[in-house]
Design an enzyme around this catalytic site. Sequence first.
Site, PDB file in Angstrom:
ATOM      1  N   THR A 193     -14.363  33.288   2.593  1.00 54.70           N
ATOM      2  CA  THR A 193     -14.446  33.903   3.933  1.00 54.70           C
ATOM      3  C   THR A 193     -15.434  33.122   4.807  1.00 54.70           C
ATOM      4  O   THR A 193     -16.498  33.601   5.173  1.00 54.70           O
ATOM      5  CB  THR A 193     -14.887  35.374   3.814  1.00 54.70           C
ATOM      6  OG1 THR A 193     -16.063  35.408   3.008  1.00 54.70           O
ATOM      7  CG2 THR A 193     -13.808  36.238   3.212  1.00 54.70           C
TER       8      THR A 193
ATOM      9  N   ASP B  35       8.868   3.156  -0.847  1.00 51.36           N
ATOM     10  CA  ASP B  35       8.070   2.790   0.332  1.00 51.36           C
ATOM     11  C   ASP B  35       6.782   2.134  -0.147  1.00 51.36           C
ATOM     12  O   ASP B  35       5.757   2.773  -0.237  1.00 51.36           O
ATOM     13  CB  ASP B  35       7.793   4.067   1.133  1.00 51.36           C
ATOM     14  CG  ASP B  35       7.050   3.814   2.427  1.00 51.36           C
ATOM     15  OD1 ASP B  35       6.904   2.651   2.803  1.00 51.36           O
ATOM     16  OD2 ASP B  35       6.602   4.799   3.055  1.00 51.36           O
TER      17      ASP B  35
ATOM     18  N   HIS C  37     -20.890  32.644   7.307  1.00 48.17           N
ATOM     19  CA  HIS C  37     -20.228  33.765   6.648  1.00 48.17           C
ATOM     20  C   HIS C  37     -19.488  34.557   7.725  1.00 48.17           C
ATOM     21  O   HIS C  37     -20.086  34.971   8.725  1.00 48.17           O
ATOM     22  CB  HIS C  37     -21.308  34.621   5.974  1.00 48.17           C
ATOM     23  CG  HIS C  37     -20.771  35.720   5.127  1.00 48.17           C
ATOM     24  ND1 HIS C  37     -19.977  36.737   5.604  1.00 48.17           N
ATOM     25  CD2 HIS C  37     -20.944  35.970   3.798  1.00 48.17           C
ATOM     26  CE1 HIS C  37     -19.683  37.567   4.620  1.00 48.17           C
ATOM     27  NE2 HIS C  37     -20.259  37.115   3.497  1.00 48.17           N
TER      28      HIS C  37
ATOM     29  N   GLU D 147      -0.153  -0.964   5.819  1.00 41.20           N
ATOM     30  CA  GLU D 147       0.938  -0.480   6.678  1.00 41.20           C
ATOM     31  C   GLU D 147       0.849   1.018   6.908  1.00 41.20           C
ATOM     32  O   GLU D 147       1.065   1.508   8.011  1.00 41.20           O
ATOM     33  CB  GLU D 147       2.299  -0.825   6.045  1.00 41.20           C
ATOM     34  CG  GLU D 147       3.486  -0.612   6.980  1.00 41.20           C
ATOM     35  CD  GLU D 147       4.071   0.793   6.971  1.00 41.20           C
ATOM     36  OE1 GLU D 147       4.837   1.127   7.881  1.00 41.20           O
ATOM     37  OE2 GLU D 147       3.756   1.578   6.046  1.00 41.20           O
TER      38      GLU D 147
ATOM     39  N   ASP E 178       0.867  -1.182   0.000  1.00 39.41           N
ATOM     40  CA  ASP E 178       0.000   0.000   0.000  1.00 39.41           C
ATOM     41  C   ASP E 178       0.901   1.229   0.000  1.00 39.41           C
ATOM     42  O   ASP E 178       2.093   1.133   0.308  1.00 39.41           O
ATOM     43  CB  ASP E 178      -0.948   0.007   1.203  1.00 39.41           C
ATOM     44  CG  ASP E 178      -0.224   0.027   2.535  1.00 39.41           C
ATOM     45  OD1 ASP E 178       0.744  -0.751   2.691  1.00 39.41           O
ATOM     46  OD2 ASP E 178      -0.582   0.842   3.417  1.00 39.41           O
TER      47      ASP E 178
ATOM     48  N   HIS F 291       6.670   9.442   1.197  1.00 39.50           N
ATOM     49  CA  HIS F 291       5.481  10.183   1.662  1.00 39.50           C
ATOM     50  C   HIS F 291       5.435  11.603   1.070  1.00 39.50           C
ATOM     51  O   HIS F 291       4.513  12.347   1.364  1.00 39.50           O
ATOM     52  CB  HIS F 291       5.424  10.314   3.194  1.00 39.50           C
ATOM     53  CG  HIS F 291       5.212   9.012   3.893  1.00 39.50           C
ATOM     54  ND1 HIS F 291       4.632   8.916   5.131  1.00 39.50           N
ATOM     55  CD2 HIS F 291       5.471   7.740   3.518  1.00 39.50           C
ATOM     56  CE1 HIS F 291       4.584   7.640   5.498  1.00 39.50           C
ATOM     57  NE2 HIS F 291       5.093   6.910   4.530  1.00 39.50           N
TER      58      HIS F 291
HETATM   59  C1  LIG Z   1      10.582   5.160   7.159  1.00 45.01           C
HETATM   60  C2  LIG Z   1       9.350   4.393   7.600  1.00 45.01           C
HETATM   61  C3  LIG Z   1       9.769   3.388   8.629  1.00 45.01           C
HETATM   62  C4  LIG Z   1       8.704   3.758   6.404  1.00 45.01           C
HETATM   63  C5  LIG Z   1       7.322   3.166   6.682  1.00 45.01           C
HETATM   64  N1  LIG Z   1       6.807   2.511   5.532  1.00 45.01           N
HETATM   65  C6  LIG Z   1       6.335   4.241   7.029  1.00 45.01           C
HETATM   66  O1  LIG Z   1       6.170   5.182   6.288  1.00 45.01           O
HETATM   67  N2  LIG Z   1       5.615   4.067   8.121  1.00 45.01           N
HETATM   68  C7  LIG Z   1       4.605   4.974   8.544  1.00 45.01           C
HETATM   69  C8  LIG Z   1       5.150   6.139   9.300  1.00 45.01           C
HETATM   70  O2  LIG Z   1       4.416   7.132   9.429  1.00 45.01           O
HETATM   71  O3  LIG Z   1       6.279   6.117   9.806  1.00 45.01           O
END
Ligand SMILES: CC(C)C[C@H](N)C(=O)NCC(=O)O
Length: 494
Positions: A346, A149, A244, A183, A118, A461
Amino acid sequence: MKLLPLSCVVLAFTVVHAFRYEDLVEHVDSHQEQYVQVLREWVAVESDSSDVSKRAELHRMMNMTADKLRAMGGDVMLVDVGEQELPDGQMLALPKVVTAQFISNPQKPTVCVYGHVDVQPGKLEDGWATEPYNLTEINGNLYGRGVSDNKAPVLAWIHAVEAYQALNMELPVNVKFIIEGMEETGSNGLDAMIVAQKDTFLGDVDYIIISDCGWLSLRPALTYGTRGNCYFSAEIQGPKQDLHSGVYGGTVIEPMTDLIGILDTLISPTGKILIPGIREAVAPLSDEEWKTYQDIEFDVENFKNKLGVSELMYNNKVDLLAHMWRYPTVSIHGIEGAFSAPGTKTVIPAKVNAKFSIRQVPNLDPAVVEKQVSEYLQAAFARRKSPNKLKVTMLIGAKPWLADTQHGLYEAGKKAVKRVFNVEPDMIREGGTIPVARTFQDVTGKGIIMIPIGGFDDGIHSQNEKISRYNYLEGTKLFIAYLHEVAQIQKSGV
Ligand SMILES: CC(C)C[C@H](N)C(=O)NCC(=O)O
């Protein structure tokens, strides 16, 4: 006369070759285009576990993983790990966990490789230079969401086994796989599966290997610790609908103002966590640990430049590494319900929901942290005397993991790194979280090692996540070499 089935004849004439590292390396080098192509197909699947609208893609990803392992002759199962309850009470099927086994000889030790397929969300409009789900090679780097990752490392392990098979070399150890699809959102359902399969699938496993992390620099590394994570949502509900700000501003107590006010009490500008009890519980830094960090080659200036910041929280190497790996920290990730589009709407949002997390280290306990954070935020909110309603929920409570580096797994890792890269690896910890690492440790009691192949600048990420072709291929060779080295642990009785 009775004729033998063709399969027996083929088997009888199959010559099993002894381990020859050079032949395996040649195989990897000559199959690199195929490896990149499979990675391209895997990256094209939007297996984002945090977006429930992508759940069908995640199921497809698990099936593709199972098919790949099955095509190699593995004994493959797709294990049902139940359902997930969504915030609105709806139930959604979790992606099945793929288990596979390649048993070459029951007398040999057995390793279990854990990985995940994932990914985090990825959108072109977040600032990617290329389409996140279209693997793109630029200057030797393979860009795409989830490449580092953790799709390329999972494939590198699969290709390592495949290389032995292709050259008719007996696997030095039996290899099992556990590949999951949740994960990135806390490994839902996996802990229960590990507990349930402790004496069955995991019963004969001697060692657990995880390659879901990265190097600290250009030098290869072995990882012996990860931080855990307590992930919270703090929701504040005010008026029954958005208002608003010109018409109603000044008349109502705004949920967003309350939320920012309480979030600001979590951590000081200098990085000190302000929730009582958390800093006090952290295991003290020993002299030995201090020296380990001191001995690591790490260029603080380079690190700063890579991040594009003018100043860091700490300017000396030891403090910086320690705060990256072995102290807790608070990060505020986002606010649901807040106006975040370009333009100048706003609005007074009626309901806002902040997401923040606290990385966990030895000796913090997520159950205790949950109570400390909830009580602290409720007290901070009460001081504001606001009529709005605050609800604090801990969504993930993952513990940290720390290994014994004297275990033979680490010596085997050093030998494999030396063989492939001709250097000694950095011995590092990881600031991120792999929730299942601690579960494996607690439930099986077996030795665990993390062998990263991701680069220090892979941007996991983040926008423009990548893995270099070099790391993908040399990483495959590292895993091939490691399977050979890990088999020697048993022989020498380390
Ligand atoms: C660098 C992490 C250990 C990689 C891992 N897949 C991850 O992203 N875990 C979730 C996290 O938020 O650390």
